[in-house]
Design a protein around this motif. Structure first.
Motif, PDB file in Angstrom:
ATOM      1  N   VAL A  95       0.867  -1.181   0.000  1.00 51.36           N
ATOM      2  CA  VAL A  95       0.000   0.000   0.000  1.00 51.36           C
ATOM      3  C   VAL A  95       0.902   1.229   0.000  1.00 51.36           C
ATOM      4  O   VAL A  95       1.723   1.409   0.897  1.00 51.36           O
ATOM      5  CB  VAL A  95      -0.929   0.032   1.232  1.00 51.36           C
ATOM      6  CG1 VAL A  95      -1.753   1.316   1.248  1.00 51.36           C
ATOM      7  CG2 VAL A  95      -1.840  -1.193   1.234  1.00 51.36           C
ATOM      8  N   ILE A  96       0.771   2.043  -1.032  1.00 49.86           N
ATOM      9  CA  ILE A  96       1.506   3.304  -1.096  1.00 49.86           C
ATOM     10  C   ILE A  96       0.758   4.337  -0.249  1.00 49.86           C
ATOM     11  O   ILE A  96      -0.447   4.543  -0.434  1.00 49.86           O
ATOM     12  CB  ILE A  96       1.632   3.807  -2.545  1.00 49.86           C
ATOM     13  CG1 ILE A  96       2.396   2.780  -3.413  1.00 49.86           C
ATOM     14  CG2 ILE A  96       2.312   5.169  -2.586  1.00 49.86           C
ATOM     15  CD1 ILE A  96       3.859   2.674  -3.141  1.00 49.86           C
ATOM     16  N   VAL A  97       1.471   4.953   0.689  1.00 51.25           N
ATOM     17  CA  VAL A  97       0.897   6.020   1.515  1.00 51.25           C
ATOM     18  C   VAL A  97       1.690   7.288   1.210  1.00 51.25           C
ATOM     19  O   VAL A  97       2.878   7.378   1.511  1.00 51.25           O
ATOM     20  CB  VAL A  97       0.983   5.668   3.013  1.00 51.25           C
ATOM     21  CG1 VAL A  97       0.341   6.761   3.847  1.00 51.25           C
ATOM     22  CG2 VAL A  97       0.309   4.328   3.288  1.00 51.25           C
ATOM     23  N   THR A  98       1.048   8.262   0.584  1.00 52.06           N
ATOM     24  CA  THR A  98       1.801   9.405   0.064  1.00 52.06           C
ATOM     25  C   THR A  98       1.013  10.711   0.160  1.00 52.06           C
ATOM     26  O   THR A  98      -0.228  10.704   0.128  1.00 52.06           O
ATOM     27  CB  THR A  98       2.190   9.145  -1.415  1.00 52.06           C
ATOM     28  OG1 THR A  98       2.890  10.274  -1.931  1.00 52.06           O
ATOM     29  CG2 THR A  98       0.949   8.899  -2.266  1.00 52.06           C
ATOM     30  N   ALA A  99       1.761  11.799   0.258  1.00 53.22           N
ATOM     31  CA  ALA A  99       1.147  13.134   0.207  1.00 53.22           C
ATOM     32  C   ALA A  99       1.026  13.639  -1.223  1.00 53.22           C
ATOM     33  O   ALA A  99       0.430  14.691  -1.468  1.00 53.22           O
ATOM     34  CB  ALA A  99       1.982  14.113   1.035  1.00 53.22           C
ATOM     35  N   ASN A 100       1.573  12.917  -2.167  1.00 52.11           N
ATOM     36  CA  ASN A 100       1.524  13.300  -3.579  1.00 52.11           C
ATOM     37  C   ASN A 100       0.120  13.043  -4.119  1.00 52.11           C
ATOM     38  O   ASN A 100      -0.342  11.907  -4.162  1.00 52.11           O
ATOM     39  CB  ASN A 100       2.566  12.489  -4.365  1.00 52.11           C
ATOM     40  CG  ASN A 100       2.734  12.994  -5.786  1.00 52.11           C
ATOM     41  OD1 ASN A 100       1.838  13.608  -6.361  1.00 52.11           O
ATOM     42  ND2 ASN A 100       3.892  12.731  -6.369  1.00 52.11           N
ATOM     43  N   THR A 101      -0.563  14.095  -4.544  1.00 58.75           N
ATOM     44  CA  THR A 101      -1.942  13.966  -5.022  1.00 58.75           C
ATOM     45  C   THR A 101      -2.039  13.905  -6.548  1.00 58.75           C
ATOM     46  O   THR A 101      -3.136  13.912  -7.095  1.00 58.75           O
ATOM     47  CB  THR A 101      -2.788  15.144  -4.512  1.00 58.75           C
ATOM     48  OG1 THR A 101      -2.200  16.376  -4.970  1.00 58.75           O
ATOM     49  CG2 THR A 101      -2.854  15.157  -2.992  1.00 58.75           C
ATOM     50  N   ASP A 102      -0.905  13.838  -7.209  1.00 57.30           N
ATOM     51  CA  ASP A 102      -0.897  13.793  -8.671  1.00 57.30           C
ATOM     52  C   ASP A 102      -1.541  12.497  -9.167  1.00 57.30           C
ATOM     53  O   ASP A 102      -1.150  11.401  -8.754  1.00 57.30           O
ATOM     54  CB  ASP A 102       0.545  13.896  -9.189  1.00 57.30           C
ATOM     55  CG  ASP A 102       0.600  13.834 -10.698  1.00 57.30           C
ATOM     56  OD1 ASP A 102       0.050  14.722 -11.353  1.00 57.30           O
ATOM     57  OD2 ASP A 102       1.199  12.865 -11.216  1.00 57.30           O
ATOM     58  N   ARG A 103      -2.542  12.625 -10.044  1.00 58.71           N
ATOM     59  CA  ARG A 103      -3.272  11.459 -10.533  1.00 58.71           C
ATOM     60  C   ARG A 103      -2.363  10.498 -11.305  1.00 58.71           C
ATOM     61  O   ARG A 103      -2.492   9.283 -11.211  1.00 58.71           O
ATOM     62  CB  ARG A 103      -4.438  11.927 -11.406  1.00 58.71           C
ATOM     63  CG  ARG A 103      -5.221  10.821 -12.081  1.00 58.71           C
ATOM     64  CD  ARG A 103      -5.893   9.888 -11.110  1.00 58.71           C
ATOM     65  NE  ARG A 103      -6.904  10.555 -10.312  1.00 58.71           N
ATOM     66  CZ  ARG A 103      -7.683   9.916  -9.432  1.00 58.71           C
ATOM     67  NH1 ARG A 103      -7.522   8.628  -9.231  1.00 58.71           N
ATOM     68  NH2 ARG A 103      -8.579  10.590  -8.737  1.00 58.71           N
ATOM     69  N   GLN A 104      -1.409  11.044 -12.082  1.00 58.89           N
ATOM     70  CA  GLN A 104      -0.516  10.180 -12.853  1.00 58.89           C
ATOM     71  C   GLN A 104       0.399   9.375 -11.936  1.00 58.89           C
ATOM     72  O   GLN A 104       0.688   8.207 -12.208  1.00 58.89           O
ATOM     73  CB  GLN A 104       0.327  11.015 -13.830  1.00 58.89           C
ATOM     74  CG  GLN A 104       1.138  10.175 -14.810  1.00 58.89           C
ATOM     75  CD  GLN A 104       0.277   9.233 -15.638  1.00 58.89           C
ATOM     76  OE1 GLN A 104      -0.732   9.628 -16.220  1.00 58.89           O
ATOM     77  NE2 GLN A 104       0.656   7.952 -15.671  1.00 58.89           N
ATOM     78  N   ALA A 105       0.851  10.012 -10.845  1.00 56.29           N
ATOM     79  CA  ALA A 105       1.683   9.277  -9.883  1.00 56.29           C
ATOM     80  C   ALA A 105       0.899   8.117  -9.290  1.00 56.29           C
ATOM     81  O   ALA A 105       1.453   7.027  -9.055  1.00 56.29           O
ATOM     82  CB  ALA A 105       2.178  10.216  -8.791  1.00 56.29           C
ATOM     83  N   ARG A 106      -0.377   8.338  -9.032  1.00 50.69           N
ATOM     84  CA  ARG A 106      -1.230   7.267  -8.516  1.00 50.69           C
ATOM     85  C   ARG A 106      -1.325   6.114  -9.515  1.00 50.69           C
ATOM     86  O   ARG A 106      -1.187   4.938  -9.151  1.00 50.69           O
ATOM     87  CB  ARG A 106      -2.610   7.839  -8.207  1.00 50.69           C
ATOM     88  CG  ARG A 106      -3.613   6.848  -7.668  1.00 50.69           C
ATOM     89  CD  ARG A 106      -4.966   7.529  -7.469  1.00 50.69           C
ATOM     90  NE  ARG A 106      -5.953   6.601  -6.959  1.00 50.69           N
ATOM     91  CZ  ARG A 106      -6.163   6.358  -5.672  1.00 50.69           C
ATOM     92  NH1 ARG A 106      -5.425   6.984  -4.767  1.00 50.69           N
ATOM     93  NH2 ARG A 106      -7.092   5.503  -5.279  1.00 50.69           N
ATOM     94  N   LEU A 107      -1.547   6.454 -10.787  1.00 49.83           N
ATOM     95  CA  LEU A 107      -1.617   5.423 -11.814  1.00 49.83           C
ATOM     96  C   LEU A 107      -0.296   4.688 -11.965  1.00 49.83           C
ATOM     97  O   LEU A 107      -0.260   3.463 -12.139  1.00 49.83           O
ATOM     98  CB  LEU A 107      -2.029   6.043 -13.157  1.00 49.83           C
ATOM     99  CG  LEU A 107      -3.492   6.442 -13.309  1.00 49.83           C
ATOM    100  CD1 LEU A 107      -3.699   7.191 -14.615  1.00 49.83           C
ATOM    101  CD2 LEU A 107      -4.396   5.210 -13.253  1.00 49.83           C
ATOM    102  N   ASP A 108       0.817   5.432 -11.901  1.00 44.57           N
ATOM    103  CA  ASP A 108       2.138   4.797 -12.013  1.00 44.57           C
ATOM    104  C   ASP A 108       2.351   3.791 -10.883  1.00 44.57           C
ATOM    105  O   ASP A 108       2.912   2.707 -11.100  1.00 44.57           O
ATOM    106  CB  ASP A 108       3.246   5.862 -11.975  1.00 44.57           C
ATOM    107  CG  ASP A 108       3.271   6.721 -13.231  1.00 44.57           C
ATOM    108  OD1 ASP A 108       2.665   6.309 -14.247  1.00 44.57           O
ATOM    109  OD2 ASP A 108       3.886   7.808 -13.188  1.00 44.57           O
ATOM    110  N   ALA A 109       1.900   4.156  -9.674  1.00 46.57           N
ATOM    111  CA  ALA A 109       2.049   3.247  -8.539  1.00 46.57           C
ATOM    112  C   ALA A 109       1.215   1.980  -8.743  1.00 46.57           C
ATOM    113  O   ALA A 109       1.676   0.863  -8.463  1.00 46.57           O
ATOM    114  CB  ALA A 109       1.647   3.951  -7.244  1.00 46.57           C
ATOM    115  N   LEU A 110       0.004   2.131  -9.247  1.00 48.10           N
ATOM    116  CA  LEU A 110      -0.838   0.962  -9.505  1.00 48.10           C
ATOM    117  C   LEU A 110      -0.261   0.105 -10.618  1.00 48.10           C
ATOM    118  O   LEU A 110      -0.269  -1.132 -10.543  1.00 48.10           O
ATOM    119  CB  LEU A 110      -2.263   1.406  -9.843  1.00 48.10           C
ATOM    120  CG  LEU A 110      -3.036   2.064  -8.697  1.00 48.10           C
ATOM    121  CD1 LEU A 110      -4.358   2.632  -9.208  1.00 48.10           C
ATOM    122  CD2 LEU A 110      -3.294   1.066  -7.574  1.00 48.10           C
TER     123      LEU A 110
END
Length: 486
Positions: A95-110
């Motif tokens: 589970v990534i827990v992050t303050a980064n709200t960038d949608r692309q960063a979220r997709l990259d993590a998934l």
């Protein structure tokens, strides 16, 4: 008859279960999470950098990883990729827990294999619910993987991989307009799969009528509220209760901010959560990605279940009780011991023997003795976890292995097994007589206390403890430790 459970602890400490690795380069964040998880009875382990995390994973495999996206020495996405590319660690939930709200960063993590991405500051209710959901899935994965590997050791080849047919996905939306939008967005992400709009009654009907030819659904996407609040969650519970839809991937499409709904959905058995609207391309990508991943897991587990069922049918099931037999139990027990050493965990071995079983055969006949064994096997099985193993070890003797179990927990389980046999009489096949049966139990603990102790030695110890149990009155638990134990 009073149950006497005798347990010798000899100073053994009791630890928490559920080892969670917290990876964050900010000490305050690590400490806050550690306190929260410890209060929830997890065992938190901390790492301040990516390299520390990789070292901790190699040294002491965790059950789940909470990973910050931005670390001092490496990126959390790169760590996630490393883990998912390594077969030894690829199934550990991340589970990534992050303050980064960038949608692309979220997709990259998934895309990198993260099971979820949660924003900081983390919502305790959602975090704990997501952890419970992922840990349940991880335990199921490990159970099937362990049993599959044991079958391979017994000489049964893995079944041929099935060609991945197009998936059949059912959408249960709160109204037709939303359903049409969901389907249009998902069809762009999953053009080769069949995506149907269903009413809730349609979903239950196809779940009931599905047959082996594959007319059931592989996945469902359900809104939590349908004609009434919470109706979608009740529908999910119904689908989970039916044999034909039990193993389908179920995703709940939850509006943002519905923290109570999110927690309840996960605890009721949702495999994943989707955004409730797929209008934005990034949201549609995320929904498609999550669905594809859950479908892949569903296919893999289906294949493992099929392989396991066939292998067990051929050679590893005791025909009378339906339990595993000695041939299966011993290599499986060796694998539990090996993995316990690698993960620095304890496990327990119980040897159970029916008390005065010969007198049952002599008084009522061997058919009655067989029916007693069948009922005892049934009661024992119902009291154990999915990851435990129970086998008929010979005659009226049973073996139970409890992976990832402390001495105190094993003693409690053993005492419960004694009680569940003793409490209710067992009906005999003549329908006129019944009898009360009891079992004596001997137990030994393996793992961290003496990692070099062999499985054969542990079985001998448990057998010796069983003899003490028999000699000191029967219907009790005796736990012995090796003479050289610290």
């Amino acid at each position: 008859m009073m149950l006497k459970t005798t347990v010798f602890f000899e100073g053994v400490s009791v630890g928490m279960v559920g080892k969670i690795l917290i990876v964050d380069d900010v000490a305050t964040n690590r400490i806050v999470l550690k306190v929260k998880l410890a209060n929830a009875r997890y065992q938190p382990v901390m790492a301040a950098s990516g390299q520390e995390a990789l070292d901790a994973i190699a040294r002491d495999t965790p059950d789940l990883i909470l990973l910050d996206l931005d670390l001092g020495d490496m990126n959390g996405i790169d760590i996630c990729k490393k883990l998912k590319q390594n077969p030894k660690y690829s199934r550990i939930p991340v589970v990534i827990v992050t303050a980064n709200t960038d949608r692309q960063a979220r997709l990259d993590a998934l895309h990198a294999g993260a099971d979820d991405v949660l924003p900081k500051p983390v919502d305790d209710q959602i975090l704990l619910a997501r952890m419970r959901s992922l840990l349940r899935a991880y335990e199921q994965d490990e159970e099937l993987r362990l049993r599959d590997a044991t079958l391979m050791e017994l000489g049964f080849a893995e079944g041929p991989a099935n060609f991945a047919q197009p998936a059949r996905i059912g959408l249960i939306a709160p109204n037709p307009e939303i359903g049409v939008n969901w389907r249009a967005a998902l069809r762009r992400q999953m053009p080769h799969d069949r995506i149907d709009l269903l009413g809730q009654h349609d979903a239950l009907n196809v779940a009931t009528q599905a047959n082996e030819s594959g007319c059931g659904y592989d996945a469902f996407v359900i809104a939590p509220d349908l004609s009434m609040p919470g109706e979608g969650l009740r529908l999910m519970s119904e689908l989970r209760s039916r044999s034909r839809s039990r193993h389908a991937a179920i995703c709940i499409a939850v509006p943002p901010g519905r923290r109570d709904t999110i927690a309840v959905a996960l605890d009721l058995g949702a495999d994943d959560l989707l955004p409730d609207t797929f209008s934005a391309p990034e949201l549609a990508q995320e929904a498609g990605l999550r669905l594809k991943r859950n479908l892949a897991r569903k296919r893999r587990l289906d294949q493992q279940r099929a392989t396991l069922a066939e292998g067990l049918r051929l050679a590893t099931i005791d025909p009378l009780t339906g339990l595993f037999n000695r041939r299966y139990a011993l290599p499986h027990l060796n694998r539990i011991a090996s993995e316990s050493r690698q993960a620095n965990r304890d496990f327990a071995i119980l040897i159970l023997d029916m008390d005065r079983f010969k007198s049952i055969n002599d008084t009522f006949g061997h058919a009655a003795g067989d029916s007693v064994l069948v009922e005892v096997a049934k009661r024992l099985s119902q009291e154990l976890r999915a990851s435990d193993i129970i086998a008929r070890f010979g005659g009226e003797e049973f073996l139970v292995a409890l992976p990832n179990t402390s001495l105190e927990q094993a003693g409690q389980i053993a005492g419960r097994l004694c009680r569940v046999i003793e409490q209710q009489p067992i009906a005999l096949p003549d329908n006129h007589n019944s009898l009360r049966a009891t079992v004596s139990i001997g137990m030994a603990l393996g793992g961290t206390s003496d990692p070099d102790r062999s499985v054969d030695t542990l079985i001998e110890m448990a057998d010796r403890a069983l003899m003490y149990s028999k000699a000191h009155g029967r219907n009790q638990v005796r736990i012995l430790r090796a003479p050289n134990a610290a």
